[in-house]
Motif scaffolding. Structure first.
Motif, PDB file in Angstrom:
ATOM      1  N   VAL A 191     -57.694 -57.478  57.312  1.00  0.00           N
ATOM      2  CA  VAL A 191     -58.838 -57.917  58.121  1.00  0.00           C
ATOM      3  C   VAL A 191     -58.540 -57.616  59.587  1.00  0.00           C
ATOM      4  O   VAL A 191     -57.428 -57.828  60.066  1.00  0.00           O
ATOM      5  N   SER A 192     -59.541 -57.103  60.311  1.00  0.00           N
ATOM      6  CA  SER A 192     -59.425 -56.885  61.760  1.00  0.00           C
ATOM      7  C   SER A 192     -60.804 -57.123  62.387  1.00  0.00           C
ATOM      8  O   SER A 192     -61.802 -56.650  61.854  1.00  0.00           O
ATOM      9  N   PRO A 193     -60.890 -57.878  63.496  1.00  0.00           N
ATOM     10  CA  PRO A 193     -59.820 -58.519  64.269  1.00  0.00           C
ATOM     11  C   PRO A 193     -59.367 -59.833  63.637  1.00  0.00           C
ATOM     12  O   PRO A 193     -59.903 -60.251  62.613  1.00  0.00           O
TER      13      PRO A 193
ATOM     14  N   GLY B 153     -65.152 -52.703  54.255  1.00  0.00           N
ATOM     15  CA  GLY B 153     -66.492 -53.125  54.640  1.00  0.00           C
ATOM     16  C   GLY B 153     -66.549 -53.423  56.128  1.00  0.00           C
ATOM     17  O   GLY B 153     -65.558 -53.850  56.721  1.00  0.00           O
ATOM     18  N   GLN B 154     -67.701 -53.163  56.727  1.00  0.00           N
ATOM     19  CA  GLN B 154     -67.907 -53.462  58.143  1.00  0.00           C
ATOM     20  C   GLN B 154     -69.081 -54.410  58.296  1.00  0.00           C
ATOM     21  O   GLN B 154     -70.002 -54.391  57.480  1.00  0.00           O
ATOM     22  N   GLY B 155     -69.021 -55.247  59.334  1.00  0.00           N
ATOM     23  CA  GLY B 155     -70.124 -56.172  59.585  1.00  0.00           C
ATOM     24  C   GLY B 155     -69.955 -56.854  60.927  1.00  0.00           C
ATOM     25  O   GLY B 155     -68.876 -56.825  61.525  1.00  0.00           O
ATOM     26  N   GLU B 156     -71.022 -57.476  61.391  1.00  0.00           N
ATOM     27  CA  GLU B 156     -70.968 -58.186  62.678  1.00  0.00           C
ATOM     28  C   GLU B 156     -70.116 -59.442  62.581  1.00  0.00           C
ATOM     29  O   GLU B 156     -69.572 -59.904  63.573  1.00  0.00           O
TER      30      GLU B 156
ATOM     31  N   ASN C 122     -64.710 -50.824  68.912  1.00  0.00           N
ATOM     32  CA  ASN C 122     -65.960 -51.405  68.393  1.00  0.00           C
ATOM     33  C   ASN C 122     -65.767 -52.905  68.175  1.00  0.00           C
ATOM     34  O   ASN C 122     -64.688 -53.339  67.751  1.00  0.00           O
ATOM     35  N   ASN C 123     -66.800 -53.690  68.424  1.00  0.00           N
ATOM     36  CA  ASN C 123     -66.631 -55.146  68.320  1.00  0.00           C
ATOM     37  C   ASN C 123     -67.010 -55.706  66.951  1.00  0.00           C
ATOM     38  O   ASN C 123     -67.101 -56.909  66.776  1.00  0.00           O
ATOM     39  N   PHE C 124     -67.243 -54.820  65.941  1.00  0.00           N
ATOM     40  CA  PHE C 124     -67.550 -55.351  64.614  1.00  0.00           C
ATOM     41  C   PHE C 124     -66.270 -55.736  63.870  1.00  0.00           C
ATOM     42  O   PHE C 124     -65.157 -55.437  64.307  1.00  0.00           O
ATOM     43  N   VAL C 125     -66.443 -56.431  62.753  1.00  0.00           N
ATOM     44  CA  VAL C 125     -65.319 -56.847  61.898  1.00  0.00           C
ATOM     45  C   VAL C 125     -65.153 -55.827  60.779  1.00  0.00           C
ATOM     46  O   VAL C 125     -66.134 -55.291  60.257  1.00  0.00           O
TER      47      VAL C 125
END
Length: 438
Positions: A237-239, A394-397, A330-333
């Motif tokens: 997981v990041s961040p 996976g990416q998401g806000e 990028n500021n997404f998770v």
């Protein structure tokens, strides 16, 4: 530029994915690569330790930049080998020489380095079969759980956490006398167990300047709720919420800066990635280990978050011009779930047909499939070819949406006896919820 990427795992597929997005990359070669990298560059049937074959490729394909993914060729001296020939010595290479690679190649060396340069780490002692009795006495003096580490490379499996003295003594005997991890455990580091939350920090350096990349948290144990034996990594997981500005300032000042300074004092020209495995113990960072390359699977979670040109970063690292690079994030998770073969990290079968990949082989914007232990079958089907088979990112806000996007993709893919953890990121989710209630 023509780029040669060394490796064949999930980390290398993520590298190839990111490199191929750059306008600076003219042609990408991957040695040996996997079915995932095949769609992004040209796979070459060359082993990661076939230094002669790598040298011939560099000359024959007019390679302008070499990027080394795994640790083994670095520990065995690929950089030093290529520097020994007039045709290849000037090609920039991302990865340390044999001297710098000792930070991962020898746990005893790395612990000694940390102590010498005042870098916070767990107390330890090193033992061989010649002083096994002293090792057994040292175990008696420690409070369980007790950590045993094979000194050399053991494919990410050389760390044992023993719940009691009896188990620790038995395991020490198996490592030193029974060669449980081969030559890697001819020396064993025994160290105190640090209680806290783990964190992976990645530093890109050209030997003079450095850039701290997005951090990640990985999940080593095979079972949910961190149970069962260690693996090469079951997810990331990041961040990481607790890695705020205050904590990362401690990491930089107490760990990154003295590490970089120590390498210089040792006369080590370190150009490459440095992975720092940390424990957050009541707000203070302690080093668990160094790795001399990017982590796997953390790379699959970290690279999507790098907004600035990745090839530009690699080129500046290799050419000692990192002071000219500005990292944008990028500021997404980003969350990665690793799908593994049934039985891993113990014995497992290969050659299982992977179903559902055909509709999932392109990135959707919400998730990406990274190949790790796969191979192409005779009829073009993709087969399992290792313990860790795929990494689904996976990416998401939010962490919830990133996890949802990862697991939605995981549920579309299947093979006989597939296994994965359903709880990746749940501890981070809990931290986020707890913080919002304070």
């Amino acid at each position: 530029m023509n780029i040669l990427l060394i490796g064949s795992g999930g980390r290398e597929h993520a590298f190839a994915w990111k490199i191929s997005q750059s306008n600076l990359c003219n042609q990408l070669f991957v040695a040996p690569g996997n079915p995932g990298t095949a769609g992004l560059g040209k796979n070459l049937n060359i082993s990661i330790t076939d230094f002669e074959g790598i040298k011939a490729t560099c000359i024959g394909q007019n390679i302008d930049l070499i990027v080394v993914g795994p640790e083994e060729p670095l520990v065995k001296g690929l950089r030093d080998y290529l520097k020994g020939f007039p045709e290849t010595k000037a090609i920039p290479l991302v990865g340390p020489g044999k001297d710098g690679a000792l930070l991962e190649g020898s746990k005893d060396f790395s612990k000694g380095f940390m102590i010498k340069y005042g870098i916070p780490t767990a107390a330890y002692q090193t033992f061989t079969k010649d002083n096994l009795e002293d090792g057994l006495k040292f175990i008696e003096s420690q409070s369980p759980p007790i950590v045993l580490k094979a000194d050399g490379l053991a494919a990410g499996k050389g760390v044992l956490i023993c719940a009691n003295h009896a188990d620790a003594k038995m395991q020490l005997g198996e490592m030193l006398l029974g060669k449980k991890f081969g030559e890697a455990s001819s020396r064993v580091v025994i160290e105190e167990f640090l209680v806290g939350i783990e964190l992976s920090v990645f530093v890109a350096t050209d030997g003079d300047d450095y850039v701290i990349l997005p951090e990640a948290k990985d999940y080593k144990r095979i079972g949910e709720n961190d149970t069962g034996p260690n693996t090469g990594g079951m997810g990331a997981v990041s961040p990481v919420p607790f890695a705020d500005e205050s904590f990362m300032s401690k990491v930089e000042n107490r760990i990154v800066k003295p590490t970089m300074s120590g390498l210089k004092k040792e006369g080590i020209d370190y150009r490459g990635f440095l992975f720092i495995g940390l424990m957050n113990r009541e707000g203070d960072p302690y080093v668990i280990e160094y790795n001399v390359r990017m982590g796997d699977p953390e790379t699959q979670a970290v690279l999507p978050r790098i907004k600035s040109d990745f090839v530009e970063l690699l080129s500046h690292m290799g050419n000692k011009t990192l002071n000219e690079y500005k990292l944008l994030v990028n500021n997404f998770v980003s969350t990665t779930v690793v799908m593994v073969a049934g039985g891993y990290p113990g014995s497992y079968e290969k050659g299982k047909t992977i179903i559902g990949l055909s509709s999932s082989n392109q990135e959707t914007g919400l998730s990406v499939v990274f190949h790790a232990g796969t191979k192409e079958g005779e009829n073009g089907e993709i087969l399992t070819n290792g313990g860790r088979v795929l990494g689904i990112t996976g990416q998401g806000e939010t962490i919830q949406s990133a996890l949802s996007n990862a697991y939605d993709r995981v549920d579309k893919i299947h093979w006989e006896a597939v296994n994965f953890r359903r709880d990746i990121g749940q501890d981070i989710l809990k931290l986020t919820i707890d913080a919002s209630h304070q």
